[in-house]
Design a protein around this motif. Structure first.
Motif, short mmCIF file in Angstrom:
data_model
loop_
_atom_site.label_atom_id
_atom_site.label_comp_id
_atom_site.label_asym_id
_atom_site.label_seq_id
_atom_site.Cartn_x
_atom_site.Cartn_y
_atom_site.Cartn_z
N SER A 129 45.12 55.18 35.21
CA SER A 129 45.00 54.19 34.53
C SER A 129 45.39 53.37 36.22
CB SER A 129 46.16 53.43 34.41
OG SER A 129 47.10 53.91 34.80
N LEU A 130 45.39 52.24 36.74
CA LEU A 130 45.25 51.37 37.72
C LEU A 130 45.47 50.47 38.09
CD1 LEU A 130 41.01 52.23 38.95
CD2 LEU A 130 43.47 53.54 39.86
N LYS A 131 46.66 49.70 38.71
CA LYS A 131 47.43 48.66 38.84
C LYS A 131 45.83 47.63 38.88
CE LYS A 131 50.84 46.08 41.74
NZ LYS A 131 51.23 46.38 42.35
N ASP A 132 45.22 46.23 38.99
CA ASP A 132 45.01 45.46 38.58
C ASP A 132 44.50 44.93 40.46
OD1 ASP A 132 42.12 44.10 37.61
OD2 ASP A 132 43.43 41.71 37.70
N GLN A 133 45.37 45.54 41.35
CA GLN A 133 44.71 46.02 42.54
C GLN A 133 43.13 46.05 42.93
OE1 GLN A 133 49.18 45.86 43.90
NE2 GLN A 133 47.60 44.72 45.91
N PHE A 134 42.89 46.98 42.22
CA PHE A 134 42.34 48.21 42.29
C PHE A 134 40.40 47.46 41.95
CE2 PHE A 134 45.33 50.82 42.50
CZ PHE A 134 45.23 51.81 43.31
N HIS A 135 39.29 46.92 43.21
CA HIS A 135 37.96 47.22 42.29
C HIS A 135 37.68 48.15 41.43
CE1 HIS A 135 38.33 43.24 43.97
NE2 HIS A 135 38.63 43.74 45.05
N VAL A 136 36.48 47.65 40.85
CA VAL A 136 36.10 49.25 40.12
C VAL A 136 34.98 48.46 39.71
CG1 VAL A 136 36.50 50.34 37.68
CG2 VAL A 136 38.03 49.54 38.62
N LYS A 137 33.76 49.04 39.94
CA LYS A 137 32.17 48.65 39.91
C LYS A 137 32.74 47.74 38.38
CE LYS A 137 29.95 50.72 43.81
NZ LYS A 137 28.85 51.48 43.73
N GLY A 138 31.64 47.19 37.68
CA GLY A 138 31.49 47.31 36.01
C GLY A 138 32.39 45.88 35.47
N VAL A 139 33.64 46.52 36.77
CA VAL A 139 35.14 45.08 35.77
C VAL A 139 35.62 43.88 36.82
CG1 VAL A 139 37.58 46.34 35.02
CG2 VAL A 139 35.28 47.80 35.69
N GLU A 140 35.91 43.17 35.75
CA GLU A 140 37.33 42.20 37.08
C GLU A 140 37.97 42.44 37.75
OE1 GLU A 140 35.57 37.99 35.57
OE2 GLU A 140 37.41 38.45 34.48
N THR A 141 38.70 41.94 38.84
CA THR A 141 39.89 41.88 39.08
C THR A 141 40.33 40.05 39.06
OG1 THR A 141 39.28 43.81 40.34
CG2 THR A 141 41.00 42.05 41.30
N SER A 142 41.31 40.32 38.48
CA SER A 142 42.07 39.30 38.42
C SER A 142 43.39 38.90 38.86
CB SER A 142 42.26 38.22 36.85
OG SER A 142 43.09 39.05 36.62
N MET A 143 43.85 40.08 39.26
CA MET A 143 45.32 40.30 39.82
C MET A 143 46.73 38.69 39.62
SD MET A 143 45.64 40.94 44.07
CE MET A 143 46.52 39.53 44.57
N GLY A 144 45.80 38.83 38.40
CA GLY A 144 47.56 37.78 37.96
C GLY A 144 47.20 37.00 37.55
N TYR A 145 45.75 36.07 38.13
CA TYR A 145 45.71 35.10 38.85
C TYR A 145 44.44 34.32 37.13
CZ TYR A 145 48.31 34.94 42.83
OH TYR A 145 48.99 34.88 44.04
N THR A 151 35.59 35.70 39.18
CA THR A 151 35.26 35.33 40.56
C THR A 151 35.09 36.64 41.49
OG1 THR A 151 38.02 35.16 41.33
CG2 THR A 151 36.45 33.34 40.62
N PHE A 152 35.27 37.16 42.84
CA PHE A 152 35.63 37.84 43.79
C PHE A 152 37.06 37.79 44.53
CE2 PHE A 152 35.38 40.62 47.67
CZ PHE A 152 35.59 41.90 47.26
N GLU A 153 38.15 38.06 44.23
CA GLU A 153 39.02 37.68 45.05
C GLU A 153 39.38 36.09 45.01
OE1 GLU A 153 39.70 40.00 48.11
OE2 GLU A 153 39.81 41.67 47.02
N GLY A 154 39.02 35.30 43.83
CA GLY A 154 39.34 33.69 43.92
C GLY A 154 38.27 33.25 44.26
N LYS A 155 36.58 33.81 45.20
CA LYS A 155 35.64 33.35 45.58
C LYS A 155 34.63 33.30 44.86
CE LYS A 155 37.03 33.40 50.02
NZ LYS A 155 38.51 34.71 49.97
N LYS A 156 33.46 32.43 44.65
CA LYS A 156 32.49 32.73 44.28
C LYS A 156 31.24 32.53 44.99
CE LYS A 156 34.09 29.79 39.64
NZ LYS A 156 33.81 28.94 39.30
N GLY A 157 30.10 33.53 44.42
CA GLY A 157 29.06 33.79 45.10
C GLY A 157 28.90 34.25 46.31
#
Length: 556
Positions: A129-145, A151-157
């Motif tokens: 298992s991975l803490k939601d700081q890890f980016h995994v292909k096909g999976v989102e990362t919200s990091m609790g926000y 988005t990708f780390e709060g940025k779109k596009g």
């Protein structure tokens, strides 16, 4: 119309739940009053005998089975997916579920094994298992926000959404690990309790009146529930060690530059005075070794510019158990540990002394108060601007545990002020190093202390919104030492009564004392940490495994 942050959070929370297969959904979620401890026999009622056997085997035992063909990767993966699904319903510990993809990967590993009569790597078929700081292909990362959802780390596009992958994620896959979920974190990552506006407060599986810790609290809860044999968290002020300790698990905080951090999502990225590090939380000390050794076999220094070229050093783990010397911190001079923590430290000291080891009091120069004063400055370099920018993406409020960051950004440090902190840090590291060297004159062996025994926090685990003091973990981060958490015992209302004659030395001391309630804490896990010098991961893990054996022998 733009969805409100509440609508976005609710949609995400429901989407996570919908990924749990119908047959794994619980008919009723008991309250903490109805079911305080959801580990052991409680969770067993939902699992088959084979699932219990698999999920209660540590990572080393699992790979012994999967790499020999005794267990298939698919049956192991399904068992942990099932237990993780139950964990989330009871504890709010997951932010991402990708069970279907995990089972497909496991099947591919089984096909490889059938064709080649050999495992794909040393972690063949091991669920991680991975803490939601890890980016995994096909999976989102919200990091609790909430504002990071979609988005990708709060940025779109950016073109990186669900495509970009962290270096260690790729390495784990190459080693044969099966990735199946990402665990919950507190927004900002900067609190010892795990809570966000997406899935809520992460509970402690041994005592659901208590926190699972933070910021790798989802990992701590999941591994503590045995919904994962091993998971990776990060640590900038105790975020691996606190959840490991609170959940009675083993955890490794390596020195910076030992394991790869490249491509991780983060808060305060670019703050380099105290670096966040990646490390495992597991059900056994030997599992920490397996994961660290396996990651280093991929030569991460070839792809992460901050990783030192330090392969796993077997000679460093060849400890002479007849000549170990320990330092012990029973009180850091600021906050008094609560009765269960004091008893755990005493248990370790007595067991080691009974085994003819020397234990000396640890009275370092500089003292920990000076070290903490330096360390805490690093967390306000930007005046919490990054946190407030991330809240503003969705309009969500900060959780109560982050009230110290204020309602708006504060003043920022300038370059000269940051440089001054860096100079002070280096001076304190040098002074502490020389103090450690000087312990050679205080030991019977004439050698410096091997590791230091220390609490991880003043309490066995934190009550909600009552984690106020981080001094027992943060000193390790500023000095960049290696640390391994070792579970010791459980809190007891009979053995650990309140200190009736307690007199506080300061406000923090009083707060820690007031947070302790023998009835609430009864049965909670109690752990300590063993602190080694910089980049002594091999030695510190080996000593942790030995200390665990000494404790077990002392209890029999």
């Amino acid at each position: 119309m733009t969805a409100s942050w509440e609508q976005t959070a609710t949609a995400k929370r429901n989407a996570i739940y919908e990924k749990i297969p119908q047959e794994w959904r619980l008919a009723k979620i008991p309250t903490a009053e109805e079911q305080k401890d959801v580990t052991g026999t409680y969770v067993h009622q939902f699992l088959s005998e084979k699932e219990i056997e698999i999920t209660e085997t540590d990572a080393v035992g699992i790979v012994e089975k999967t790499t020999s063909g005794a267990w298939t990767a698919v049956e192991v993966t399904k068992a942990f997916c099932h237990r993780a699904a139950i964990a989330h319903q009871l504890l709010n510990c997951l932010l991402e579920i990708f069970f279907d993809a995990a089972i497909a990967d496991a099947q591919a590993y089984d096909d490889y094994f059938a064709k080649n009569k050999a495992p794909i790597g040393p972690l063949h078929g091991l669920p991680v298992s991975l803490k939601d700081q890890f980016h995994v292909k096909g999976v989102e990362t919200s990091m609790g926000y909430v504002g990071w959802i979609g988005t990708f780390e709060g940025k779109k596009g950016t073109g990186k959404e669900k495509v970009f992958e962290s270096l260690m994620t790729t390495e784990l896959k190459d080693l044969g690990a099966v990735l199946y979920c990402k665990t919950s974190v507190p927004m900002t990552l900067m609190t010892g309790e795990t809570i966000n506006n997406i899935v809520g407060f992460c509970l402690n599986p041994k005592d659901r009146f208590l926190s699972a810790g933070g910021s790798s609290g989802g990992e701590g809860a999941l591994v503590g529930f045995k919904g994962s044999p091993v998971g990776f968290g990060t640590d900038i002020g105790g975020s691996i060690r606190i959840p490991a300790a609170f959940n009675g698990m083993y955890g490794l905080r390596p020195s910076a530059g030992r394991l790869p951090y490249e491509g991780m999502a983060n808060s305060w990225d670019g703050q380099n005075t105290i670096l966040s590090v990646v490390g495992p939380i597991a059900t056994s000390a030997r599992s920490l070794k397996l994961l660290a050794k396996s990651i280093l076999s991929t030569k991460p220094w070839l792809h992460d510019p901050l990783v030192h070229e330090l392969p796993w050093r077997p000679e460093q783990e060849q400890i002479d158990t007849s000549k170990l010397t320990f330092g012990v911190i029973k009180h850091d001079g600021i906050v008094t540990p609560t009765p269960p923590v004091r008893r755990a430290v005493d248990m370790v000291v007595k067991a080691l002394e009974k085994s003819s080891h020397e234990v000396i009091d640890w009275s370092p120069t500089p003292n920990h108060e000076a070290i903490l004063k330096t360390a805490f400055k690093t967390w306000i370099y930007d005046g919490a601007a990054h946190a407030h920018e991330s809240y503003a993406l969705s309009g969500e409020p900060a959780v109560p545990q982050l009230a110290n960051f204020g309602d708006e950004p504060g003043p920022q440090y300038n370059a000269s002020q940051i440089a001054a902190v860096n100079v002070t840090k280096r001076q304190q590291q040098k002074e502490y190093m020389e103090y450690w060297n000087s312990t050679a004159s205080k030991t019977k062996s004439g050698a410096p202390v091997d590791v230091v025994i220390s609490p991880v926090a003043p309490y066995p685990a934190a009550r909600r919104e009552l984690f106020k003091y981080y001094g027992y973990s943060v000193w390790v981060n500023l000095l960049d030492y290696t640390s391994v958490v070792v579970p010791v015992t459980v809190s007891s209302k009979e053995l650990d009564p309140v200190d009736k004659d307690f007199k506080a030395a300061n406000t923090s001391d009083q707060e820690a004392h007031d947070a302790y309630d023998p009835d609430i804490y009864d049965g909670a896990a109690v752990s300590i940490q063993l602190v080694g010098r910089r980049h002594q991961e091999e030695k510190t893990i080996a000593i942790a495994e030995y200390v665990a054996k000494v404790l077990k022998d002392a209890a029999t």
